[in-house]
Design a protein around this motif. Structure first.
Motif, PDB file in Angstrom:
ATOM      1  N   UNK A   5     -19.760  16.710 -38.065  1.00  0.00           N
ATOM      2  CA  UNK A   5     -20.371  15.471 -38.542  1.00  0.00           C
ATOM      3  C   UNK A   5     -21.839  15.403 -38.133  1.00  0.00           C
ATOM      4  N   UNK A   6     -22.134  15.735 -36.886  1.00  0.00           N
ATOM      5  CA  UNK A   6     -23.520  15.741 -36.408  1.00  0.00           C
ATOM      6  C   UNK A   6     -24.375  16.700 -37.237  1.00  0.00           C
ATOM      7  N   UNK A   7     -23.848  17.877 -37.545  1.00  0.00           N
ATOM      8  CA  UNK A   7     -24.570  18.863 -38.351  1.00  0.00           C
ATOM      9  C   UNK A   7     -24.871  18.311 -39.743  1.00  0.00           C
ATOM     10  N   UNK A   8     -23.868  17.706 -40.385  1.00  0.00           N
ATOM     11  CA  UNK A   8     -24.053  17.175 -41.740  1.00  0.00           C
ATOM     12  C   UNK A   8     -25.031  16.000 -41.755  1.00  0.00           C
ATOM     13  N   UNK A   9     -24.974  15.173 -40.739  1.00  0.00           N
ATOM     14  CA  UNK A   9     -25.905  14.054 -40.644  1.00  0.00           C
ATOM     15  C   UNK A   9     -27.325  14.576 -40.411  1.00  0.00           C
ATOM     16  N   UNK A  10     -27.441  15.562 -39.542  1.00  0.00           N
ATOM     17  CA  UNK A  10     -28.749  16.154 -39.237  1.00  0.00           C
ATOM     18  C   UNK A  10     -29.408  16.741 -40.490  1.00  0.00           C
ATOM     19  N   UNK A  17     -26.824  15.081 -45.201  1.00  0.00           N
ATOM     20  CA  UNK A  17     -25.716  15.129 -46.150  1.00  0.00           C
ATOM     21  C   UNK A  17     -24.958  13.796 -46.152  1.00  0.00           C
ATOM     22  N   UNK A  18     -24.932  13.145 -44.985  1.00  0.00           N
ATOM     23  CA  UNK A  18     -24.271  11.860 -44.809  1.00  0.00           C
ATOM     24  C   UNK A  18     -25.168  10.967 -43.982  1.00  0.00           C
ATOM     25  N   UNK A  19     -24.895   9.675 -44.040  1.00  0.00           N
ATOM     26  CA  UNK A  19     -25.518   8.736 -43.113  1.00  0.00           C
ATOM     27  C   UNK A  19     -24.430   8.249 -42.166  1.00  0.00           C
ATOM     28  N   UNK A  20     -24.754   8.247 -40.892  1.00  0.00           N
ATOM     29  CA  UNK A  20     -23.790   7.827 -39.885  1.00  0.00           C
ATOM     30  C   UNK A  20     -24.550   7.133 -38.771  1.00  0.00           C
ATOM     31  N   UNK A  21     -24.124   5.928 -38.437  1.00  0.00           N
ATOM     32  CA  UNK A  21     -24.737   5.132 -37.384  1.00  0.00           C
ATOM     33  C   UNK A  21     -23.665   4.806 -36.347  1.00  0.00           C
ATOM     34  N   UNK A  22     -23.371   5.753 -35.448  1.00  0.00           N
ATOM     35  CA  UNK A  22     -22.257   5.555 -34.517  1.00  0.00           C
ATOM     36  C   UNK A  22     -22.456   4.387 -33.569  1.00  0.00           C
ATOM     37  N   UNK A  23     -23.702   4.034 -33.261  1.00  0.00           N
ATOM     38  CA  UNK A  23     -23.940   2.917 -32.357  1.00  0.00           C
ATOM     39  C   UNK A  23     -23.729   1.571 -33.040  1.00  0.00           C
ATOM     40  N   UNK A  24     -23.729   1.548 -34.366  1.00  0.00           N
ATOM     41  CA  UNK A  24     -23.566   0.301 -35.113  1.00  0.00           C
ATOM     42  C   UNK A  24     -22.211   0.241 -35.811  1.00  0.00           C
ATOM     43  N   UNK A  25     -21.899   1.280 -36.565  1.00  0.00           N
ATOM     44  CA  UNK A  25     -20.655   1.342 -37.328  1.00  0.00           C
ATOM     45  C   UNK A  25     -19.938   2.660 -37.023  1.00  0.00           C
ATOM     46  N   UNK A  83     -21.208   7.197 -44.345  1.00  0.00           N
ATOM     47  CA  UNK A  83     -21.619   6.987 -45.728  1.00  0.00           C
ATOM     48  C   UNK A  83     -21.772   8.341 -46.410  1.00  0.00           C
ATOM     49  N   UNK A  84     -20.779   8.687 -47.215  1.00  0.00           N
ATOM     50  CA  UNK A  84     -20.859   9.930 -47.990  1.00  0.00           C
ATOM     51  C   UNK A  84     -21.781   9.727 -49.179  1.00  0.00           C
ATOM     52  N   UNK A  85     -21.838   8.495 -49.657  1.00  0.00           N
ATOM     53  CA  UNK A  85     -22.739   8.135 -50.748  1.00  0.00           C
ATOM     54  C   UNK A  85     -23.548   6.931 -50.293  1.00  0.00           C
ATOM     55  N   UNK A  86     -24.693   7.158 -49.636  1.00  0.00           N
ATOM     56  CA  UNK A  86     -25.477   6.042 -49.108  1.00  0.00           C
ATOM     57  C   UNK A  86     -26.093   5.167 -50.200  1.00  0.00           C
ATOM     58  N   UNK A  87     -25.950   5.563 -51.448  1.00  0.00           N
ATOM     59  CA  UNK A  87     -26.496   4.783 -52.555  1.00  0.00           C
ATOM     60  C   UNK A  87     -25.908   3.374 -52.576  1.00  0.00           C
TER      61      UNK A  87
END
Length: 128
Positions: A6-11, A14-22, A27-31
């Motif tokens: 997950x960290x690699x894909x976010x880096x 590829x995805x958006x991920x906010x572990x401190x918030x959600x 988000x696979x589709x951040x649109x």
């Protein structure tokens, strides 16, 4: 292994991920987030251009006049986008963490992008 992947894909965006918030939402589709915010601005623009403010509810009037977003306004604007895994409360938490909105009262959030623009050309600068 999952966390590293997950960290690699976010880096690599590829995805958006906010572990401190959600922490439970990736988000696979951040649109969808951009779409809701865009529709929020469009709804504000629609209220701005609608001369009949008497038909609007109180939360709409505060939203129109002061740029204050509430959960009720988010539900109205983004209802087709919210599902059990992504709620208006989640969007509020995300927008606060991204500094797109700021809590001003319990349940009320100022969205500066909705405030009327002031143009410096309208102001006269006095010479000392």
């Amino acid at each position: 292994a999952f966390s590293a992947a997950l960290h690699h894909l976010v880096h690599h965006n590829m995805f958006l991920y906010y572990p401190e918030v959600l922490p439970q939402t990736v988000f696979c589709d951040p649109q969808v987030v951009l779409t809701i915010v865009t529709e929020l601005v469009q709804y504000h623009h629609k209220l701005t251009n609608n001369p009949d403010k008497s038909a609007a509810c109180e939360s709409d009037l505060v939203f129109f006049r002061d740029g204050v977003v509430t959960e009720a306004v988010l539900r109205k604007v983004g209802e087709k986008h919210f599902q059990e895994f992504f709620t208006p409360q989640d969007l509020i938490q995300l927008l606060v963490s991204l500094h797109a909105i700021a809590e001003i009262n319990k349940g009320q959030y100022l969205m500066p992008a909705l405030l009327p623009r002031l143009f410096m050309s309208k102001f006269r600068l006095s010479k000392p």
